[in-house]
Motif scaffolding. Structure first.
Motif, PDB file in Angstrom:
ATOM      1  N   LYS A 230       0.962  -1.493  -0.083  1.00  0.00           N
ATOM      2  CA  LYS A 230      -0.096   0.064   0.092  1.00  0.00           C
ATOM      3  C   LYS A 230       0.830   1.188  -0.059  1.00  0.00           C
ATOM      4  CE  LYS A 230      -3.859  -2.020   2.459  1.00  0.00           C
ATOM      5  NZ  LYS A 230      -4.853  -2.147   3.747  1.00  0.00           N
ATOM      6  N   TYR A 231       1.935   1.322   0.334  1.00  0.00           N
ATOM      7  CA  TYR A 231       3.010   2.029   0.428  1.00  0.00           C
ATOM      8  C   TYR A 231       3.988   2.152  -0.784  1.00  0.00           C
ATOM      9  CZ  TYR A 231       6.634   5.536   2.116  1.00  0.00           C
ATOM     10  OH  TYR A 231       7.311   6.603   2.304  1.00  0.00           O
ATOM     11  N   ILE A 232       4.555   1.022  -0.921  1.00  0.00           N
ATOM     12  CA  ILE A 232       5.276   0.718  -2.051  1.00  0.00           C
ATOM     13  C   ILE A 232       5.013   1.105  -3.479  1.00  0.00           C
ATOM     14  CG2 ILE A 232       6.787  -1.366  -3.262  1.00  0.00           C
ATOM     15  CD1 ILE A 232       7.009  -2.380  -0.527  1.00  0.00           C
ATOM     16  N   THR A 233       3.600   0.736  -3.640  1.00  0.00           N
ATOM     17  CA  THR A 233       3.189   0.945  -5.114  1.00  0.00           C
ATOM     18  C   THR A 233       3.098   2.347  -5.616  1.00  0.00           C
ATOM     19  OG1 THR A 233       2.014  -1.398  -4.857  1.00  0.00           O
ATOM     20  CG2 THR A 233       1.233   0.498  -6.637  1.00  0.00           C
ATOM     21  N   PRO A 234       2.426   3.068  -4.618  1.00  0.00           N
ATOM     22  CA  PRO A 234       2.293   4.499  -4.879  1.00  0.00           C
ATOM     23  C   PRO A 234       3.685   5.416  -4.946  1.00  0.00           C
ATOM     24  CG  PRO A 234       1.680   4.251  -2.813  1.00  0.00           C
ATOM     25  CD  PRO A 234       1.710   2.857  -3.487  1.00  0.00           C
ATOM     26  N   PHE A 235       4.487   4.891  -4.175  1.00  0.00           N
ATOM     27  CA  PHE A 235       5.996   5.297  -4.125  1.00  0.00           C
ATOM     28  C   PHE A 235       6.841   4.989  -5.319  1.00  0.00           C
ATOM     29  CE2 PHE A 235      10.734   5.160  -3.449  1.00  0.00           C
ATOM     30  CZ  PHE A 235      11.035   6.124  -2.576  1.00  0.00           C
ATOM     31  N   LYS A 236       6.585   3.918  -6.018  1.00  0.00           N
ATOM     32  CA  LYS A 236       7.350   3.494  -7.030  1.00  0.00           C
ATOM     33  C   LYS A 236       6.944   4.219  -8.223  1.00  0.00           C
ATOM     34  CE  LYS A 236       9.176  -0.374  -9.495  1.00  0.00           C
ATOM     35  NZ  LYS A 236       9.219   0.359 -11.008  1.00  0.00           N
ATOM     36  N   GLN A 237       5.331   4.358  -8.404  1.00  0.00           N
ATOM     37  CA  GLN A 237       4.855   4.877  -9.315  1.00  0.00           C
ATOM     38  C   GLN A 237       5.179   6.315  -9.593  1.00  0.00           C
ATOM     39  OE1 GLN A 237       0.516   3.963  -8.428  1.00  0.00           O
ATOM     40  NE2 GLN A 237       0.733   2.350  -9.725  1.00  0.00           N
ATOM     41  N   GLN A 238       5.388   7.221  -8.302  1.00  0.00           N
ATOM     42  CA  GLN A 238       5.647   8.388  -8.018  1.00  0.00           C
ATOM     43  C   GLN A 238       7.002   8.873  -8.570  1.00  0.00           C
ATOM     44  OE1 GLN A 238       3.617  11.052  -8.449  1.00  0.00           O
ATOM     45  NE2 GLN A 238       4.673  12.600  -6.899  1.00  0.00           N
ATOM     46  N   MET A 239       7.970   7.749  -8.052  1.00  0.00           N
ATOM     47  CA  MET A 239       9.126   7.960  -8.457  1.00  0.00           C
ATOM     48  C   MET A 239       9.591   7.586  -9.967  1.00  0.00           C
ATOM     49  SD  MET A 239      12.362   8.590  -7.394  1.00  0.00           S
ATOM     50  CE  MET A 239      11.994   8.586  -5.665  1.00  0.00           C
ATOM     51  N   ASP A 240       8.917   6.850 -10.588  1.00  0.00           N
ATOM     52  CA  ASP A 240       8.883   6.375 -11.981  1.00  0.00           C
ATOM     53  C   ASP A 240       8.577   7.733 -12.918  1.00  0.00           C
ATOM     54  OD1 ASP A 240      10.125   3.965 -11.601  1.00  0.00           O
ATOM     55  OD2 ASP A 240       8.052   2.857 -11.733  1.00  0.00           O
ATOM     56  N   SER A 241       7.363   8.316 -12.397  1.00  0.00           N
ATOM     57  CA  SER A 241       6.864   9.259 -12.971  1.00  0.00           C
ATOM     58  C   SER A 241       7.817  10.574 -12.795  1.00  0.00           C
ATOM     59  CB  SER A 241       5.447   9.675 -12.324  1.00  0.00           C
ATOM     60  OG  SER A 241       4.871  10.905 -13.111  1.00  0.00           O
ATOM     61  N   LEU A 242       8.353  10.780 -11.773  1.00  0.00           N
ATOM     62  CA  LEU A 242       8.995  12.103 -11.839  1.00  0.00           C
ATOM     63  C   LEU A 242      10.401  11.879 -12.295  1.00  0.00           C
ATOM     64  CD1 LEU A 242       8.481  12.995  -7.965  1.00  0.00           C
ATOM     65  CD2 LEU A 242       7.483  14.031  -9.913  1.00  0.00           C
ATOM     66  N   SER A 243      11.095  10.740 -12.187  1.00  0.00           N
ATOM     67  CA  SER A 243      12.500  10.359 -13.009  1.00  0.00           C
ATOM     68  C   SER A 243      12.373  10.021 -14.456  1.00  0.00           C
ATOM     69  CB  SER A 243      13.263   9.434 -12.184  1.00  0.00           C
ATOM     70  OG  SER A 243      12.599   8.069 -12.296  1.00  0.00           O
TER      71      SER A 243
END
Length: 423
Positions: A230-243
């Motif tokens: 529940k934490y990992i999925t949105p973290f990775k999605q946001q990181m992939d989007s920003l970078s």
């Protein structure tokens, strides 16, 4: 004018005092016999939070026009709180859990009511009705059919997720005042979620890692429990989007605290960013010790779960050595002028120290009370007004099918062995 009388009442864990309090609430606030009156009561002292100012999102230097005194508009608010008043019946008894829920509801109400009292001094008018949700989903559903609630301009509560779900969709703004549950599970386009859900903490952490730490690689240390996704999925999605997928996110399941397999990937010159989404005590204690050992040879920055703020088994000195950063939706500066003013006004009104629920009730009452009073269209639009409150700021976004969500969370860092807001 607020149409629920302001009683100065004691409140503690003592059952007898709570019962007296509940009786007064039942007589003064729960009854559907509440009516507007022709004359305004004597204005209550205004609590002037220095930062509690609404601002149009796209015009940060502008302010809302000054309030028009003695407005004829009366904003109707219904509150559904778990007072569990059936326990007052002969043979009834408050359990410890019921007592805690009732205290929570009373403290929130008192903060909210104090905010409305402050606004009435500026000429705003309110009809405030209080109902006992009993923390029973069936009762929440029954209340959703009550015409006096359905015709309100704003419905506050139920507090807990099961009650919100049972209340259903009623076509009026429904404020979820204390729960961080994701609004996606309620399917209510009129829901207002004030406490940011976990996904927004994860996204804010990813933003901090990308923008401030400029990490090229991020290690996610997992315990193996699926709850962490529940934490990992949105973290990775946001990181992939920003970078744009340039920052590598490396998930790693830690077994018995061993981090040896990661050593070839670590840098001795640049910060190695580790994310730990776990709240499991045994896992955290073992893994944090391993990170502490690793930090003797490698520069480390640790991103923790927002719940860490309330985990007493975590040691501040260890977290500071690991340069730990966490997010929070609740950070109160008790030395600020606005907070000092609020505490003085709350003590004067209730002869009590305000709890976290009272502070949140005050912020939400001040914000939504004014949004309701100054609305000219008949439909409130929280996404158009930002707000700097005592416990958190409000920045709402409108999500199709799930209503409004407050997305603001603080970035906290351990400095001098305590958490301090850095963003």
């Amino acid at each position: 004018m607020t149409l629920v009388r302001n009683h100065r009442l004691p409140l503690s864990g003592n059952k007898y005092k709570l019962l007296i309090l509940s009786v007064v609430f039942l007589a003064a606030a729960c009854s559907p016999k509440t009516h507007p009156v022709a004359t305004s009561p004597k204005p209550q002292p205004v609590v002037p939070p220095a930062k509690a100012i609404e601002k149009p999102v796209n015009k940060p230097t502008a302010k809302l026009p000054p309030p028009v005194l003695q407005s004829q508009k009366v904003s109707s608010i219904s509150m559904l709180l778990p007072l569990n008043l059936d326990n007052l019946n002969p043979g009834g008894k408050y359990s410890k859990a019921d007592m805690q829920k009732a205290n929570m509801g009373v403290e929130y109400y008192q903060g909210f009511k104090l905010a409305l009292d402050s606004l009435t001094a500026n000429g705003y008018n309110y009809r405030l009705q209080l109902f006992d949700s009993k923390d029973i989903p069936a009762e929440a559903h029954n209340l959703s059919l009550n015409p006096k609630i359905r015709n309100s301009d704003l419905i506050v509560g139920p507090i807990f997720p099961d009650g919100i779900k049972a209340f259903g969709v009623g076509g009026k703004p429904l404020l979820s005042p204390l729960s961080p549950s994701s609004p996606a599970g309620f399917h209510n386009p009129d829901l207002i979620t004030v406490i940011p859900p976990l996904a927004y903490h994860a996204r804010r952490s990813a933003q901090y890692v990308f923008e401030r730490l400029k990490a090229k690689k991020v290690f996610i240390l997992k315990s193996g429990f699926s709850e962490e996704n529940k934490y990992i999925t949105p973290f990775k999605q946001q990181m992939d989007s920003l970078s744009k997928l340039k920052t590598k996110v490396v998930p790693f399941v830690v077994v018995r605290g061993s981090l040896t397999a990661l050593l070839p990937q670590l840098s001795k010159t640049e910060p190695n960013v580790f994310v730990m989404p776990s709240t499991n005590q045994a896992f955290l204690q073992v893994t944090l010790r391993s990170l502490d050992t690793l930090a003797k040879n490698y520069p480390i920055v640790l991103i923790g779960h927002p719940s860490w703020e309330k985990l007493s088994f975590l040691k501040e000195d260890l977290l500071q050595r690991l340069k730990t950063v966490i997010t929070s939706s609740d950070h109160v500066n008790y030395k600020s002028g606005s907070m000092v003013a609020f505490i003085k006004a709350y003590r004067k009104a209730y002869h009590l120290e305000p709890s976290e629920f009272a502070i949140k009730g005050f912020d939400e009452g001040l914000y939504f009370g004014r949004v309701l009073a100054e609305d000219e269209t008949g439909a409130i639009k929280p996404e158009q007004h930002d707000f700097e409150g005592l416990h958190n700021d409000f920045h709402f976004v409108k999500k199709p099918g799930t209503g409004w969500v407050n997305t603001h969370v603080y970035i906290l860092k351990y400095v001098n062995f305590e958490l301090k807001a850095i963003e």
